[in-house]
Design a protein around this motif. Structure first.
Motif, PDB file in Angstrom:
ATOM      1  N   ALA A 298       0.830  -1.205   0.000  1.00  0.00           N
ATOM      2  CA  ALA A 298       0.000   0.000   0.000  1.00  0.00           C
ATOM      3  C   ALA A 298       0.862   1.252   0.000  1.00  0.00           C
ATOM      4  O   ALA A 298       0.581   2.218  -0.717  1.00  0.00           O
ATOM      5  CB  ALA A 298      -0.920  -0.001   1.220  1.00  0.00           C
ATOM      6  N   MET A 299       1.942   1.241   0.799  1.00  0.00           N
ATOM      7  CA  MET A 299       2.820   2.410   0.815  1.00  0.00           C
ATOM      8  C   MET A 299       3.460   2.630  -0.547  1.00  0.00           C
ATOM      9  O   MET A 299       3.504   3.747  -1.066  1.00  0.00           O
ATOM     10  CB  MET A 299       3.913   2.227   1.874  1.00  0.00           C
ATOM     11  CG  MET A 299       3.398   2.348   3.281  1.00  0.00           C
ATOM     12  SD  MET A 299       4.646   1.899   4.489  1.00  0.00           S
ATOM     13  CE  MET A 299       5.686   3.333   4.432  1.00  0.00           C
TER      14      MET A 299
ATOM     15  N   SER B  14       1.090   4.004  -3.097  1.00  0.00           N
ATOM     16  CA  SER B  14       0.928   5.447  -2.946  1.00  0.00           C
ATOM     17  C   SER B  14       2.070   6.190  -3.609  1.00  0.00           C
ATOM     18  O   SER B  14       1.868   7.166  -4.336  1.00  0.00           O
ATOM     19  CB  SER B  14       0.907   5.829  -1.468  1.00  0.00           C
ATOM     20  OG  SER B  14      -0.222   5.333  -0.857  1.00  0.00           O
ATOM     21  N   LEU B  15       3.279   5.705  -3.341  1.00  0.00           N
ATOM     22  CA  LEU B  15       4.456   6.343  -3.935  1.00  0.00           C
ATOM     23  C   LEU B  15       4.347   6.314  -5.460  1.00  0.00           C
ATOM     24  O   LEU B  15       4.626   7.309  -6.142  1.00  0.00           O
ATOM     25  CB  LEU B  15       5.712   5.601  -3.467  1.00  0.00           C
ATOM     26  CG  LEU B  15       7.050   6.205  -3.859  1.00  0.00           C
ATOM     27  CD1 LEU B  15       7.210   7.561  -3.214  1.00  0.00           C
ATOM     28  CD2 LEU B  15       8.188   5.292  -3.439  1.00  0.00           C
TER      29      LEU B  15
ATOM     30  N   THR C  30       1.591   6.156  -7.299  1.00  0.00           N
ATOM     31  CA  THR C  30       0.580   7.114  -7.741  1.00  0.00           C
ATOM     32  C   THR C  30       1.170   8.517  -7.794  1.00  0.00           C
ATOM     33  O   THR C  30       0.942   9.280  -8.739  1.00  0.00           O
ATOM     34  CB  THR C  30      -0.607   7.117  -6.765  1.00  0.00           C
ATOM     35  OG1 THR C  30      -0.981   5.778  -6.496  1.00  0.00           O
ATOM     36  CG2 THR C  30      -1.776   7.876  -7.333  1.00  0.00           C
ATOM     37  N   TRP C  31       1.933   8.836  -6.767  1.00  0.00           N
ATOM     38  CA  TRP C  31       2.501  10.180  -6.694  1.00  0.00           C
ATOM     39  C   TRP C  31       3.513  10.406  -7.814  1.00  0.00           C
ATOM     40  O   TRP C  31       3.519  11.441  -8.477  1.00  0.00           O
ATOM     41  CB  TRP C  31       3.151  10.376  -5.324  1.00  0.00           C
ATOM     42  CG  TRP C  31       3.631  11.753  -5.098  1.00  0.00           C
ATOM     43  CD1 TRP C  31       2.866  12.867  -4.920  1.00  0.00           C
ATOM     44  CD2 TRP C  31       4.987  12.173  -5.048  1.00  0.00           C
ATOM     45  NE1 TRP C  31       3.671  13.957  -4.758  1.00  0.00           N
ATOM     46  CE2 TRP C  31       4.972  13.558  -4.826  1.00  0.00           C
ATOM     47  CE3 TRP C  31       6.207  11.507  -5.149  1.00  0.00           C
ATOM     48  CZ2 TRP C  31       6.147  14.292  -4.711  1.00  0.00           C
ATOM     49  CZ3 TRP C  31       7.374  12.240  -5.040  1.00  0.00           C
ATOM     50  CH2 TRP C  31       7.339  13.612  -4.823  1.00  0.00           C
TER      51      TRP C  31
ATOM     52  N   MET D 169       3.501   8.969 -10.684  1.00  0.00           N
ATOM     53  CA  MET D 169       2.735   9.095 -11.924  1.00  0.00           C
ATOM     54  C   MET D 169       2.160  10.494 -12.066  1.00  0.00           C
ATOM     55  O   MET D 169       2.088  11.048 -13.157  1.00  0.00           O
ATOM     56  CB  MET D 169       1.583   8.084 -11.943  1.00  0.00           C
ATOM     57  CG  MET D 169       2.008   6.652 -12.014  1.00  0.00           C
ATOM     58  SD  MET D 169       2.357   6.159 -13.685  1.00  0.00           S
ATOM     59  CE  MET D 169       0.751   5.652 -14.233  1.00  0.00           C
ATOM     60  N   LEU D 170       1.717  11.067 -10.932  1.00  0.00           N
ATOM     61  CA  LEU D 170       1.130  12.400 -10.975  1.00  0.00           C
ATOM     62  C   LEU D 170       2.168  13.445 -11.366  1.00  0.00           C
ATOM     63  O   LEU D 170       1.862  14.425 -12.033  1.00  0.00           O
ATOM     64  CB  LEU D 170       0.565  12.764  -9.602  1.00  0.00           C
ATOM     65  CG  LEU D 170      -0.853  12.333  -9.292  1.00  0.00           C
ATOM     66  CD1 LEU D 170      -1.223  12.771  -7.891  1.00  0.00           C
ATOM     67  CD2 LEU D 170      -1.807  12.949 -10.292  1.00  0.00           C
TER      68      LEU D 170
ATOM     69  N   ALA E 166       4.736  13.041 -13.268  1.00  0.00           N
ATOM     70  CA  ALA E 166       5.348  12.848 -14.578  1.00  0.00           C
ATOM     71  C   ALA E 166       4.547  13.553 -15.672  1.00  0.00           C
ATOM     72  O   ALA E 166       3.378  13.882 -15.508  1.00  0.00           O
ATOM     73  CB  ALA E 166       5.443  11.358 -14.884  1.00  0.00           C
ATOM     74  N   GLU E 167       5.226  13.792 -16.808  1.00  0.00           N
ATOM     75  CA  GLU E 167       4.526  14.269 -17.996  1.00  0.00           C
ATOM     76  C   GLU E 167       3.527  13.198 -18.444  1.00  0.00           C
ATOM     77  O   GLU E 167       3.746  12.010 -18.198  1.00  0.00           O
ATOM     78  CB  GLU E 167       5.526  14.490 -19.133  1.00  0.00           C
ATOM     79  CG  GLU E 167       6.567  15.525 -18.852  1.00  0.00           C
ATOM     80  CD  GLU E 167       5.985  16.932 -18.870  1.00  0.00           C
ATOM     81  OE1 GLU E 167       5.148  17.194 -19.747  1.00  0.00           O
ATOM     82  OE2 GLU E 167       6.332  17.733 -17.995  1.00  0.00           O
ATOM     83  N   LEU E 168       2.462  13.630 -19.130  1.00  0.00           N
ATOM     84  CA  LEU E 168       1.413  12.689 -19.511  1.00  0.00           C
ATOM     85  C   LEU E 168       1.953  11.511 -20.322  1.00  0.00           C
ATOM     86  O   LEU E 168       1.646  10.359 -20.047  1.00  0.00           O
ATOM     87  CB  LEU E 168       0.318  13.427 -20.288  1.00  0.00           C
ATOM     88  CG  LEU E 168      -0.864  12.560 -20.734  1.00  0.00           C
ATOM     89  CD1 LEU E 168      -1.495  11.866 -19.548  1.00  0.00           C
ATOM     90  CD2 LEU E 168      -1.899  13.404 -21.464  1.00  0.00           C
TER      91      LEU E 168
ATOM     92  N   ALA F  27       4.015   9.186 -18.230  1.00  0.00           N
ATOM     93  CA  ALA F  27       3.150   8.439 -17.316  1.00  0.00           C
ATOM     94  C   ALA F  27       2.432   7.326 -18.069  1.00  0.00           C
ATOM     95  O   ALA F  27       2.284   6.221 -17.560  1.00  0.00           O
ATOM     96  CB  ALA F  27       2.138   9.372 -16.666  1.00  0.00           C
TER      97      ALA F  27
ATOM     98  N   ALA G 106       2.508   3.368 -17.499  1.00  0.00           N
ATOM     99  CA  ALA G 106       1.300   2.583 -17.233  1.00  0.00           C
ATOM    100  C   ALA G 106       1.250   1.353 -18.133  1.00  0.00           C
ATOM    101  O   ALA G 106       0.838   0.276 -17.708  1.00  0.00           O
ATOM    102  CB  ALA G 106       0.059   3.441 -17.431  1.00  0.00           C
TER     103      ALA G 106
ATOM    104  N   ARG H  45      -5.782   9.593 -13.581  1.00  0.00           N
ATOM    105  CA  ARG H  45      -4.649   9.484 -12.652  1.00  0.00           C
ATOM    106  C   ARG H  45      -4.770  10.533 -11.556  1.00  0.00           C
ATOM    107  O   ARG H  45      -4.281  10.332 -10.455  1.00  0.00           O
ATOM    108  CB  ARG H  45      -3.315   9.574 -13.386  1.00  0.00           C
ATOM    109  CG  ARG H  45      -2.950  10.913 -13.912  1.00  0.00           C
ATOM    110  CD  ARG H  45      -1.545  10.911 -14.501  1.00  0.00           C
ATOM    111  NE  ARG H  45      -1.359  12.139 -15.263  1.00  0.00           N
ATOM    112  CZ  ARG H  45      -0.191  12.671 -15.508  1.00  0.00           C
ATOM    113  NH1 ARG H  45       0.905  12.107 -15.076  1.00  0.00           N
ATOM    114  NH2 ARG H  45      -0.093  13.783 -16.205  1.00  0.00           N
TER     115      ARG H  45
ATOM    116  N   ILE I 153      -2.499   9.731  -0.900  1.00  0.00           N
ATOM    117  CA  ILE I 153      -1.143   9.199  -0.985  1.00  0.00           C
ATOM    118  C   ILE I 153      -0.507   9.161   0.399  1.00  0.00           C
ATOM    119  O   ILE I 153       0.270   8.278   0.718  1.00  0.00           O
ATOM    120  CB  ILE I 153      -0.322  10.046  -1.977  1.00  0.00           C
ATOM    121  CG1 ILE I 153      -0.829   9.757  -3.386  1.00  0.00           C
ATOM    122  CG2 ILE I 153       1.155   9.766  -1.856  1.00  0.00           C
ATOM    123  CD1 ILE I 153      -0.273  10.639  -4.439  1.00  0.00           C
TER     124      ILE I 153
END
Lengths: 359, 353
Positions: A185-186, A189-190, A192-193, A195-196, A198-200, A203, A207, B199, B331
């Motif tokens: 889970a940790m 989260s990392l 997801t962050w 990915m957020l 990064a440039e589209l 990312a 994916a 996302r 997050i």
């Protein structure tokens, strides 16, 4: 109706296993097979082989089976040879080898934790390898090889961390699962962050990697991957008697003279290494490891999950999913997306089916 | 198939008494926790890229003036955000406590019934097929997805028999969730715009969610809380096992339906507002159980206070760690929650259900 081939005088006390078995007794090594398991493995392997031949005919440059066989045997040096041997064969081989690897790896973990929902993912390998790959893709912007390396490092570090954190006078199955979930889970989260941030486009390519894809597999990756998988599967087969004992429970296994902790560690390492070989070449392909051992168990009607049927089933599943992913839709998808949908639908079907039988 | 429930029951079988053994201690603890939550709420209003002193915060609450810039920031941004955090946190925690009690599985979280994967699937559909692009537009797609998929999971889980047994319910949720997440991935990979929006939605955010999003969903959350409090006592006897509960006079079928309905309303509503925020529903009930032992009404009460506290702490941390930028709260929660969970499982006494 046990077809036992022994003629030893002492073996008058026949064991009824409840299913047909074949025993071969040598002076040093005795082997016992369940007939249905052997038949299952043979049938599944034959199906996978046929499907592989069919897969070689499909594509933008359609071929007949005859042309494929000619190309494979080296009697056709033209376009067909290039298409079949250089482009399609490595991909089909990779699908077979990687599917088998995932099936065995899943069987090992489900057996160890005695939990049908367990897969190598519970030890956080997939999430950790995505973290490693993401760091390389997003921060360094590395090549294919560097991404594979990052994934390996990330996955192995995560697996080691989960094992270490759940170690307390031995690794007990339930604690193992919970620690795996927490660590995953940790890391998720990392991820997801990252990915957020990064440039589209970056990312999206990350994916696609994360979904697991066999696109662009060459002989270099398929060959190296297959060799690694075969070696590791032999290792797993050698360890399988220990796995059977641990399945009885830690206490029973200890009473039978197994030193549980080293055997378990060896099995975990083999399982993780199998997943690692696949992940490095193709990304984390999910659900094969979860579904293949369970489907195989039902086909072979064995009491627990077993390695060889799981391997054959995994190979067939991944190859079928890859054929679908390549050819069924107008635009080709990562194979991992297809495996999740197929595997999940199978589980749903299984639940409904089992419910009907219970009424 | 015997999923994790069996393992869970085998290892955490004997329910252990909590830290607070008498009702007086439990009540004292609850009041203390409430005070802590109030303090956190004030902190959540005060902390941000522009820090506002606490005196000013109190001033804005009791003596509002539209002329002072700080007061406007508080009224229009910080207050709604804090209230959304309170509502979402409480809803997720309560949903988690309910589903763990029902399935008697300490690993169950609201997502296991397919709430978050269903919501994500419908939002992805909304974005890529119907071209929805606003947070307000997502809300109803997410809520509808959560409702429809939970219903489907319940139907699959209860197929063939009179009622859904918890093990099959869990498996059905996992299976359907996997299929839907695969389809969601496929849709977003084929559509870059949808990928970009998903996302961001997936991270779980309470920043920028105002009253216009909170108020329409609030009635559903309140209904969920009400049902949850009504089933607290029957859940106590469900913890003894279905047969024993029935023998004690509990209507297990209706209890189960009520719990599934409450979880759907609570978790579906929370996910509709903030996107999928993991871990709160899984984590907080464990902490509550560690404090009060296996008494459902107290567990639900403590969860109702502690869950929003964890969410607000995570949100405040998310604002501070990367100043002046912000990290989405979804997050941070895992980073705050997971180490606690690992510590608890290593102590081994907290996981009994």
């Amino acid at each position: 109706m046990s077809a036992q081939t022994h003629n030893h005088a002492r073996s008058t006390a026949r064991v009824d296993f409840g299913h047909a078995v074949v025993q071969i007794r040598g002076r040093r090594l005795s082997v016992r097979f369940a007939v249905r398991s052997v038949v299952t493995v043979v049938v599944l392997a034959a199906l996978a082989g046929t499907l592989a031949l069919v897969a070689l005919t499909l594509g933008d440059y359609p071929l007949t089976l005859e042309e494929v066989v000619l190309a494979l045997t080296g009697q056709d040096a033209g376009m067909a040879n290039l298409v079949v041997v250089e482009w399609r064969a490595p991909r089909a081989l990779a699908a077979l080898a990687f599917g088998a690897a995932l099936g065995v790896s899943g069987a090992i973990f489900q057996s160890l934790t005695r939990n049908p929902l367990a897969s190598p993912d519970i030890i956080g390998f997939a999430t950790g390898s995505f973290t490693g790959a993401l760091v390389v893709i997003v921060i360094i912007g590395g090549s294919y090889v560097q991404v594979a390396g990052g994934a390996l490092v990330g996955g192995i570090l995560t697996a080691a961390a989960v094992y270490a954190l759940s170690y307390k006078r031995g690794v007990q199955g339930f604690r193992f699962i919970i620690v795996g979930i927490a660590v995953s889970a940790m890391l998720a989260s990392l991820n997801t962050w990252l990915m957020l941030r990064a440039e589209l486009e970056v990312a999206m390519s990350a994916a696609v990697w994360n979904a697991g894809s066999l696109n662009g597999i060459t002989w270099a990756q398929a060959g190296a991957g297959s060799v690694a998988v075969v070696v590791l599967m032999l290792l797993a087969a050698a360890q399988s008697p220990g796995l059977r004992q641990i399945e009885l429970g830690d206490d029973a296994a200890k009473a039978l003279g197994v030193s549980v902790e080293p055997v378990r560690l060896g099995l975990v390492i083999t399982g993780v290494a199998l997943t690692a070989a696949v992940t490095a070449a193709a990304g984390p392909i999910s659900f094969i490891a979860l579904a293949a051992p369970q489907i195989a168990r039902r086909l072979a009607r064995t009491p627990g999950v077993t390695l060889a049927p799981a391997a054959a089933m995994g190979a067939l599943l991944l190859l079928a999913a890859d054929v679908l992913a390549q050819h069924a839709l107008p635009s080709s998808l990562p194979v991992g997306v297809v495996t999740v949908v197929i595997g999940g639908s199978y589980l749903v079907w299984l639940l409904v089916h089992e419910a009907r039988r219970q009424v | 198939m015997t999923p994790s429930t069996t393992t869970a029951r085998a290892t955490g079988a004997s329910p252990r008494r909590g830290v607070a053994r008498t009702n007086r201690w439990r009540l004292t603890g609850l009041i203390l926790a409430l005070c802590g939550l109030a303090a956190l709420a004030l902190l959540s209003v005060a902390v941000g890229s522009r820090p506002i002193p606490l005196s000013e915060v109190l001033d804005a609450v009791f003596n509002y003036s539209g002329q002072i810039e700080e007061h406007i920031i508080i009224a229009q941004m910080r207050m709604p955000r804090t209230l959304v955090g309170l509502a979402v946190g409480a809803a997720l925690g309560l949903a988690g406590a309910l589903i763990q009690a029902l399935t008697r599985n300490p690993l169950a979280d609201p997502g296991i019934l397919g709430v978050s994967s269903g919501a994500a699937f419908f939002v992805a559909l909304g974005v890529s097929v119907f071209g929805v692009g606003t947070i307000l537009g997502y809300v109803w797609f997410a809520f509808a997805g959560a409702l429809v998929v939970t219903l489907a999971v319940y139907l699959i889980g209860s197929a063939g028999r009179g009622s859904a047994d918890p093990v099959r319910l869990t498996l059905a949720g996992v299976a359907l969730g996997a299929v839907l997440s695969g389809l969601t991935t496929a849709m977003t990979l084929l559509d870059p715009t949808a990928f970009d929006q998903m996302r961001h939605w997936n991270a779980g955010v309470i920043a920028g969610r105002g009253y216009d999003i909170l108020l329409p969903v609030l009635p559903f959350l309140c209904a969920g809380v009400l049902i949850a409090l009504l089933v607290a006592r029957p859940l106590n006897s469900i913890a003894l096992g279905e047969d024993l509960a029935a023998a004690l006079g509990t209507n297990t079928l209706w209890t189960r339906i009520a719990v599934v309905a409450a979880v759907t309303l609570l978790a579906g509503g929370a996910t509709a507002i903030a996107g999928p925020i993991g871990f709160i529903g899984l984590m907080v009930p464990h902490i509550a159980r560690w404090i009060v032992g296996p008494a459902q009404p107290w567990i639900l009460g403590y969860t109702l206070v502690l869950a929003p506290a964890l969410l607000l702490i995570s949100d405040v941390i998310g604002r501070v760690v990367l100043r002046p930028g912000e990290v989405p709260v979804g997050i941070i929660t895992a980073f705050v929650g997971a180490p606690v969970l690992i510590l608890l499982i290593r102590r081994r006494r907290a996981s009994g259900l």
